[in-house]
Design a protein around this motif. Structure first.
Motif, short mmCIF file in Angstrom:
data_model
loop_
_atom_site.label_atom_id
_atom_site.label_comp_id
_atom_site.label_asym_id
_atom_site.label_seq_id
_atom_site.Cartn_x
_atom_site.Cartn_y
_atom_site.Cartn_z
N ASP A 61 -3.19 11.42 -3.82
CA ASP A 61 -2.87 10.01 -3.98
C ASP A 61 -3.87 9.19 -3.16
O ASP A 61 -3.82 9.22 -1.93
N LYS B 5 -3.09 16.07 -14.38
CA LYS B 5 -3.14 16.65 -13.04
C LYS B 5 -3.60 15.59 -12.04
O LYS B 5 -4.64 14.95 -12.22
N THR B 6 -2.80 15.38 -11.01
CA THR B 6 -3.18 14.49 -9.91
C THR B 6 -3.52 15.35 -8.70
O THR B 6 -2.68 16.14 -8.24
N GLN C 76 -7.68 12.23 -10.18
CA GLN C 76 -6.77 12.75 -11.19
C GLN C 76 -7.56 13.02 -12.47
O GLN C 76 -8.61 12.41 -12.72
#
Length: 411
Positions: free
Chosen positions: A170, A166-167, A162
Motif C-alpha cells: 500500500d 495483485k497488490t 499493484q
C-alpha cells in the motif's frame, strides 16, 4: 524456504551451474549489459559536469503535483533523488541541537560496547560517528512529520505497487522503520564505507524470490527488467544479521540535520538502475572462481570492488550540497558509499529515514519493533546495544501523533 549457510562454496557452484544451464548466452548477455552500463557512466559524468547526476526536486512541487512523467523517468533511470526543503530548516536545526544534548547528557560516549555491530566493526575510532540511537525526540518528530509522509507516499508511487488483482504493498500507508543517527565530526577519517548495496548480498542470486525479481536479467530479455516493480520484493528472505535490513523499503534515505556536501564525509552513489543487472551477471562470468560471487557473503553488504567492478566505480559521485531539512532517497539496489574523510569544518549530521510502505513483511517487523520502542531497546534489525533503556528524554507512546501511532502499528 529457509536460507542456509551450510557449505556455501558448494551452494554457489550449484547455483552457477543452474543459472548457466538456463542462460547459455550469459557471456553475450553480460557484454550487452556492459555496453549499456558504459553509456550510463558517460551519462553520469556528463550530468555531473553540468551540475549533478542526482535528480533534485522541490518538496512543495511534489506535494502539490506529485512526480511528473519526466521526473519519474529520471528517478527510475538513476535509482535516486533529492527532495529539497522536505522538513522546515529551523525546526530541523533545533532538533539537531537537542539530539546532541540527548546523546551527551545520557552518557552515550561513556558506554563500553558489549556486542559487535558487524557492519561497522572495522571502525576503531574513540568517538562513534554512527550512533545506535533510535528513539530520540528528534527521530520520532522527523519520522512522523506530515511532510515526510507526503514525500514517502509520492516516492512509493514511483513503483509498480499493484498489477492485475495483485497488490504488492500500500503506497499510501507507511511502516515507520527505526534507523540510526550519523553525527560526523570535522576531520573524521574513520567512517568511510566503500561502495556497496544493502538489503541482501548473496541472497540476490541464491534466494528464490530474488531470482524472480531479476528474472528478466537472468532468463528473459534483460532490457525488460524493471527495478521499480514490486512483484516478489516483499517475499524476499534475508540472512539475519546486524547489517541487514529485514523490512521492504522502496527507498533508503536520510534527512540532513546540518549543511553538507562533497568533501564533508557524506554520501556517494552510482546513480544508475542498471548497476545491479551488471553486478548480477558479472559474478557468473568465467574469470570469477566457481565458488565465488565476486565476494558476496551472507550477513554482509554487497560490495563493489575495483577487482570485479571497475566500470561501476567510474560512475560513483558525491551528492550535491544539502541543507537542513533536505532529504536524499535511493533504491535498495542502488550502489552507495560514504566518503573516507570529512574535510569540512562543521558536523555532518543526518537521521537515517527510509520509505517502508505497508505490507505483510513490514507489519510482521512492526510487531517486534513496537516492543523495542516501548522498552527503549535497539531496533530489532541492529546490534542489541539497548543504549536508551534508561535515557532521560527518550520518546514514549505519549510522543506519538495519530499518524505516528498508525505508522508504528499501534492503531
Amino acid at each position: 524456504m529457509a536460507l542456509s549457510t551450510d557449505n556455501m562454496p558448494q551452494q554457489i557452484r550449484d547455483l552457477k551451474k543452474m543459472l548457466r544451464d538456463n542462460m547459455p548466452d550469459y557471456r553475450e548477455r553480460f557484454k550487452q549489459v556492459s555496453e549499456a552500463m558504459e553509456a550510463e557512466v558517460a551519462r553520469i559524468k556528463q550530468e555531473e559536469a553540468a551540475g549533478s547526476a542526482i535528480p533534485q526536486f522541490e518538496y512543495a512541487d511534489i506535494a502539490a503535483h506529485g512526480f511528473s512523467d519526466a521526473q519519474r523517468a529520471k528517478v527510475l533511470q538513476s535509482g535516486c533523488c533529492i527532495i529539497r526543503h522536505t522538513l522546515p530548516a529551523d525546526e530541523v536545526s533545533a532538533h539537531n541541537e537537542a539530539l546532541s544534548r540527548y546523546i551527551i547528557d545520557n552518557g552515550y560516549y561513556d558506554h563500553i560496547p558489549t556486542v559487535e555491530d558487524n557492519y561497522f566493526s572495522q571502525l576503531k575510532s574513540d568517538k562513534p560517528q554512527i550512533f545506535g540511537i533510535y528513539w530520540s525526540q528528534a527521530q520520532i518528530w522527523a519520522r512522523q512529520h506530515p511532510n515526510m509522509a507526503v514525500a514517502r507516499r509520492n516516492l512509493n508511487r514511483l513503483w509498480t505497487w499493484q498489477e492485475g488483482d495483485k497488490t504488492f504493498f500500500d503506497p499510501d500507508r507507511e511502516a515507520s522503520y527505526a534507523d540510526r543517527v550519523r553525527r560526523r565530526e570535522p576531520g573524521d577519517a574513520t567512517l568511510g564505507l566503500s561502495p556497496h548495496v544493502d538489503s541482501g548480498s548473496i541472497e540476490r542470486w541464491i534466494e528464490p524470490h530474488y531470482r524472480e525479481v531479476y528474472h528478466d536479467v537472468f532468463f528473459g530479455d534483460w532490457k525488460n527488467y524493471q527495478a521499480f516493480h514490486g512483484a516478489n520484493r516483499i517475499e524476499v528472505e534475508e540472512y539475519p544479521s546486524p547489517a541487514v535490513c529485514s523490512v521492504f523499503r522502496t527507498f533508503q534515505g536520510w534527512v540532513a540535520l546540518t549543511p553538507q556536501g562533497k568533501g564533508d564525509g557524506t554520501l556517494q552513489m552510482v546513480p544508475s538502475s542498471l548497476a545491479m543487472p551488471y553486478m548480477l551477471l558479472r559474478a557468473l562470468q568465467d574469470d570469477v572462481p566457481e565458488d565465488d560471487l565476486c565476494g558476496a557473503a551472507p550477513g554482509r553488504a554487497l560490495t563493489v570492488s575495483p577487482k570485479w567492478h571497475p566500470l561501476l566505480l567510474e560512475g560513483l559521485v558525491s551528492i550535491p550540497q544539502m541543507q537542513p531539512g533536505d532529504t536524499v532517497w535511493w533504491h535498495p539496489d542502488t550502489i552507495h558509499a560514504v566518503e573516507d574523510k570529512h574535510n569540512g569544518t562543521e558536523y555532518s549530521n543526518v537521521l537515517f529515514i527510509g520509505a517502508a510502505p505497508d505490507c505483510g513483511k513490514n507489519r510482521t517487523f512492526l510487531a517486534k519493533q513496537r516492543t523495542a520502542f516501548l522498552n527503549g531497546e535497539s531496533c530489532p534489525d541492529f546490534a542489541p546495544e539497548h543504549h536508551e533503556k534508561s535515557y532521560a528524554g527518550r520518546a514514549t507512546l505519549d510522543d506519538l501523533t495519530e499518524l505516528g501511532r498508525h505508522q508504528m502499528g499501534f492503531e
